[in-house]
Design an enzyme around this catalytic site. Sequence first.
Site, short mmCIF file in Angstrom:
data_model
loop_
_atom_site.label_atom_id
_atom_site.label_comp_id
_atom_site.label_asym_id
_atom_site.label_seq_id
_atom_site.Cartn_x
_atom_site.Cartn_y
_atom_site.Cartn_z
N GLN A 1 0.84 -1.19 0.00
CA GLN A 1 0.00 0.00 0.00
C GLN A 1 0.88 1.25 0.00
OE1 GLN A 1 -2.55 1.98 3.31
NE2 GLN A 1 -3.90 0.43 2.40
N TYR B 1 -6.31 10.29 4.56
CA TYR B 1 -4.96 10.54 4.06
C TYR B 1 -5.02 11.59 2.93
CZ TYR B 1 -3.11 6.44 6.59
OH TYR B 1 -2.72 5.57 7.56
N ARG C 1 -7.62 1.56 -2.01
CA ARG C 1 -8.39 1.39 -0.79
C ARG C 1 -9.07 2.71 -0.49
NH1 ARG C 1 -6.91 -1.07 5.24
NH2 ARG C 1 -9.07 -1.67 5.62
N ARG D 1 -7.22 -8.12 11.79
CA ARG D 1 -6.98 -8.40 13.21
C ARG D 1 -7.22 -9.86 13.56
NH1 ARG D 1 -10.27 -4.30 16.56
NH2 ARG D 1 -11.65 -4.35 14.75
N CYS E 1 -3.20 -3.31 19.04
CA CYS E 1 -3.15 -3.17 17.59
C CYS E 1 -3.41 -1.73 17.16
CB CYS E 1 -4.12 -4.13 16.92
SG CYS E 1 -5.80 -4.05 17.54
N CYS F 1 -0.65 -8.13 20.39
CA CYS F 1 -2.00 -8.68 20.46
C CYS F 1 -2.24 -9.26 21.85
CB CYS F 1 -2.19 -9.77 19.40
SG CYS F 1 -3.85 -10.51 19.40
N ALA G 1 -1.21 -14.79 31.97
CA ALA G 1 0.21 -15.15 31.99
C ALA G 1 0.40 -16.61 32.41
CB ALA G 1 0.97 -14.22 32.94
#
Length: 409
Positions: A103, A173, A221, A320, A350, A363, A395
């Site tokens: 991209q 953008y 996009r 994701r 993320c 993540c 954990a």
Amino acid sequence: MSNQFYYLFEPLKVGSVTLKNRIVSTAHSTRFAEDGVVGDRFCVYHEARAKGGVGLIITEAQPVHTSSVPRLGMIHNWDDRVIPGFRNLAEAIHRHGAKIFGQISHHGRQMSSSLTQRPILAPSDIPCPLKREVPKEMEIEEIEEIVDHFGQAARRLREGGFDGAEVMIGHGYLLNEFLSPAMNKRTDKYGGSLENRMRIIFEILDSVRRNAGDDFTCGVRMSGDEFIQEGLTLEDMKRVAHLLEETRQIDYINVSAGNYAVPHFIVSPWYVPPGAFVYLSAGIKGEVNLPVGCVGRINDPILAEKILESHQADLIGMCRALIADPELPRKAQEGRLEDIRPCIGCRQMCSGVGTATTLYLGCTVNPSVGYERETESLSPCGKKKKVLVVGGGPAGLEVSRIAASRGHQ
């Protein structure tokens, strides 16, 4: 192999390439680039998704000009020194039968001059709601320079072994800023009518084709709806899609939503229903004959299959979902749905890379993200032991999983 997903694993021709399935790892920031080029960490991260069975990987937005460096850890696609890293990455992705697009973009006003040490650029001197810095209204010579840089960036992708380029014209953008009447108040040939506001996009697509060739896959996009006052709506974007198709310069359209003034539309949190923005891609698909991609909390292969079956899209962005479990495609194809580690939409590690200054992509449910090299080298233990883990939180559970995978009891 499971027969549950007929459409999801059907090949699709997009421009000059054929994708082995419809699952796409869409562009997302990782901050894994090293000194502006692709390094080992960047390579290994994306190769893990290719190894997991994804059909197409689209790398994060690559700035094409020195006036667009919004944060550290990005690929600087304005210099030929990126090409060797591109070749290593493309070779790693192709090794597993996947394709790779890059991209290319310019962040326009959505950044800070403190990073570039020069004025930020935009079509008009209207500040970004987030950054709040007044940009410099671009002069014609500056527009022409940016147009050329997009073409040169596409050339580098091709020379680096990539299969295609995706031009970013959404998410607020620079090219979205030209396109949107909310951000473009120019009175010259780049402002006013829709065709004038699209002029820079047409010129960039011409530049991409001149520099990368007609046989190099090229897509865009775009945001199917900006969801801002005076912004572009789905009806506007249907017209934009139609005009883009008429140029015969693009091979697909990847549909997203919003811009960074409303960031929850771009990286949707848990309270946004899965697939909430698929109606945008469906609306665009009804206007064009090109392959159309969709995104937006599509974290389940069953939902992905239904979207394809109902002809709302041709490509499924599962960004994701693939961060959470890079082996999702293979597990779905083998019918091992219960083994898929689901994305929970928490956005803690993320989307955080979009606003923090030093944070790498991570993540919450997949601690291996960014550490694929280290975790893939975990070998069976030499001496098996009985391990007691005190505490069953995240954990403790991860320690138990790793210990068991190495052979401990």
